[in-house]
Design an enzyme around this catalytic site. Sequence first.
Site, PDB file in Angstrom:
ATOM      1  N   GLY A  21       0.795  -1.233   0.000  1.00  0.00           N
ATOM      2  CA  GLY A  21       0.000   0.000   0.000  1.00  0.00           C
ATOM      3  C   GLY A  21       0.822   1.275   0.000  1.00  0.00           C
ATOM      4  O   GLY A  21       0.334   2.328   0.407  1.00  0.00           O
TER       5      GLY A  21
ATOM      6  N   LYS B 121     -16.053 -14.803  -7.903  1.00  0.00           N
ATOM      7  CA  LYS B 121     -15.580 -13.431  -8.031  1.00  0.00           C
ATOM      8  C   LYS B 121     -16.769 -12.459  -8.082  1.00  0.00           C
ATOM      9  O   LYS B 121     -16.738 -11.364  -7.519  1.00  0.00           O
ATOM     10  CB  LYS B 121     -14.763 -13.318  -9.321  1.00  0.00           C
TER      11      LYS B 121
ATOM     12  N   ARG C 190      -6.114  -8.510  -8.534  1.00  0.00           N
ATOM     13  CA  ARG C 190      -7.293  -9.184  -9.091  1.00  0.00           C
ATOM     14  C   ARG C 190      -7.639  -8.569 -10.434  1.00  0.00           C
ATOM     15  O   ARG C 190      -7.431  -7.371 -10.627  1.00  0.00           O
ATOM     16  CB  ARG C 190      -8.507  -8.978  -8.187  1.00  0.00           C
TER      17      ARG C 190
ATOM     18  N   ILE D  44     -10.453  -7.227 -12.716  1.00  0.00           N
ATOM     19  CA  ILE D  44     -11.798  -6.689 -12.512  1.00  0.00           C
ATOM     20  C   ILE D  44     -12.686  -7.170 -13.673  1.00  0.00           C
ATOM     21  O   ILE D  44     -12.286  -7.080 -14.838  1.00  0.00           O
ATOM     22  CB  ILE D  44     -11.742  -5.139 -12.503  1.00  0.00           C
TER      23      ILE D  44
ATOM     24  N   ASN E  43      -5.413   2.325 -13.142  1.00  0.00           N
ATOM     25  CA  ASN E  43      -4.421   1.410 -12.582  1.00  0.00           C
ATOM     26  C   ASN E  43      -3.013   1.915 -12.881  1.00  0.00           C
ATOM     27  O   ASN E  43      -2.807   2.656 -13.837  1.00  0.00           O
ATOM     28  CB  ASN E  43      -4.608   0.018 -13.224  1.00  0.00           C
TER      29      ASN E  43
ATOM     30  N   HIS F  24       0.984   0.439 -13.457  1.00  0.00           N
ATOM     31  CA  HIS F  24       1.734  -0.780 -13.730  1.00  0.00           C
ATOM     32  C   HIS F  24       3.216  -0.427 -13.893  1.00  0.00           C
ATOM     33  O   HIS F  24       3.556   0.538 -14.575  1.00  0.00           O
ATOM     34  CB  HIS F  24       1.202  -1.446 -15.004  1.00  0.00           C
TER      35      HIS F  24
HETATM   36  C1  GRF Z   1       3.282  -1.313  -7.610  1.00  0.00           C
HETATM   37  O1  GRF Z   1       4.547  -1.594  -8.168  1.00  0.00           O
HETATM   38  C2  GRF Z   1       2.243  -1.237  -8.693  1.00  0.00           C
HETATM   39  O2  GRF Z   1       2.722  -0.724  -9.893  1.00  0.00           O
HETATM   40  C3  GRF Z   1       1.871  -2.682  -8.885  1.00  0.00           C
HETATM   41  O3  GRF Z   1       1.882  -3.214  -7.587  1.00  0.00           O
HETATM   42  C4  GRF Z   1       2.803  -2.493  -6.768  1.00  0.00           C
HETATM   43  C5  GRF Z   1       2.086  -2.064  -5.527  1.00  0.00           C
HETATM   44  O4  GRF Z   1       2.950  -1.551  -4.554  1.00  0.00           O
HETATM   45  N1  GRF Z   1       0.623  -2.784  -9.585  1.00  0.00           N
HETATM   46  P1  GRF Z   1       2.357  -0.885  -3.245  1.00  0.00           P
HETATM   47  O5  GRF Z   1       1.413  -1.903  -2.592  1.00  0.00           O
HETATM   48  O6  GRF Z   1       1.630   0.367  -3.610  1.00  0.00           O
HETATM   49  O7  GRF Z   1       3.535  -0.616  -2.366  1.00  0.00           O
END
Ligand code: GRF
Length: 193
Positions: free
Chosen positions: A12, A62, A88, A90, A104, A106
Site C-alpha cells: 500500500g 468473483k 485481481r 476486474i 491502474n 503498472h
Molecule cells: C506497484 O509496483 C504497482 O505498480 C503494482 O503493484 C505495486 C504495488 O505496490 N501494480 P504498493 O502496494 O503500492 O507498495
Amino acid sequence: MARLAVFASGSGSNFQKLAEYFEDSEHSIALLIYDRKKAYAKERAESLGIKSSYVSYFNRDKEQSELEILEVLKEAKIDICVLAGFMRIISSQFLLNFWGKVINIHPSLLPKYPGVQGIKDSWESGDSEGGITIHLVDEGIDTGPILFQTKIPVQRDRGFEEFEQRIHQLEHTYYPRIVERFVKEEFTESIID
Ligand code: GRF
C-alpha cells in the site's frame, strides 16, 4: 468534489502517497478496499484515518466479491476507483458500473511486460529502458487505454534492487499527480514522457 477509493492487496505504499497528496485537496481518498487480511495497506489506512473495507475472494465466486465491493462503494458514495497493487482482474460486469472511472498503475512500459512481475520482466528483458504506465482499466490484464508513461534507463551495473526502487519512486511521484489530473478531467490525450 470527487470521492476516490483505492484498491490494494499488499504493502500500500502507493495508497499512502495518494492519501497524503489528496489531504489538502477538495477531492478525497475516502476508502481503501483490500482483499488480503494481512495487507499492510490496512495498517496505513488506520494511521491515515481512512476507512477501510476487507472483501474476501476466498471460496466464493468473483461475482459475489465484486457485488460486495459495489455495495461498499455505493454506500461510501465513491466516484472513481484507483487500483494500486490490487492483484485481481476486474470483471466487465463490475466495470459497467464504473465505466471509464477505474484506473491502474503498472511498473513497466505497457504493452510490454503486463502481469505480476513487470519490474523483473523489464529488468531481464535486455531493454535499455523501463518505466511506469498509468492506464484506464478494461477487461484485460493491463491492457486499457494509456493515460501516462514515463521512463528511466535500465542501469544493470547498479543492480536490480536499485532499479526496483527507482521504479517505485516514479510511481510515488507520478501516480498522485496523474490521478488528480484524471479527476479534474484534464485528459484529452495520452502523455508519453
Ligand atoms: C506497484 O509496483 C504497482 O505498480 C503494482 O503493484 C505495486 C504495488 O505496490 N501494480 P504498493 O502496494 O503500492 O507498495
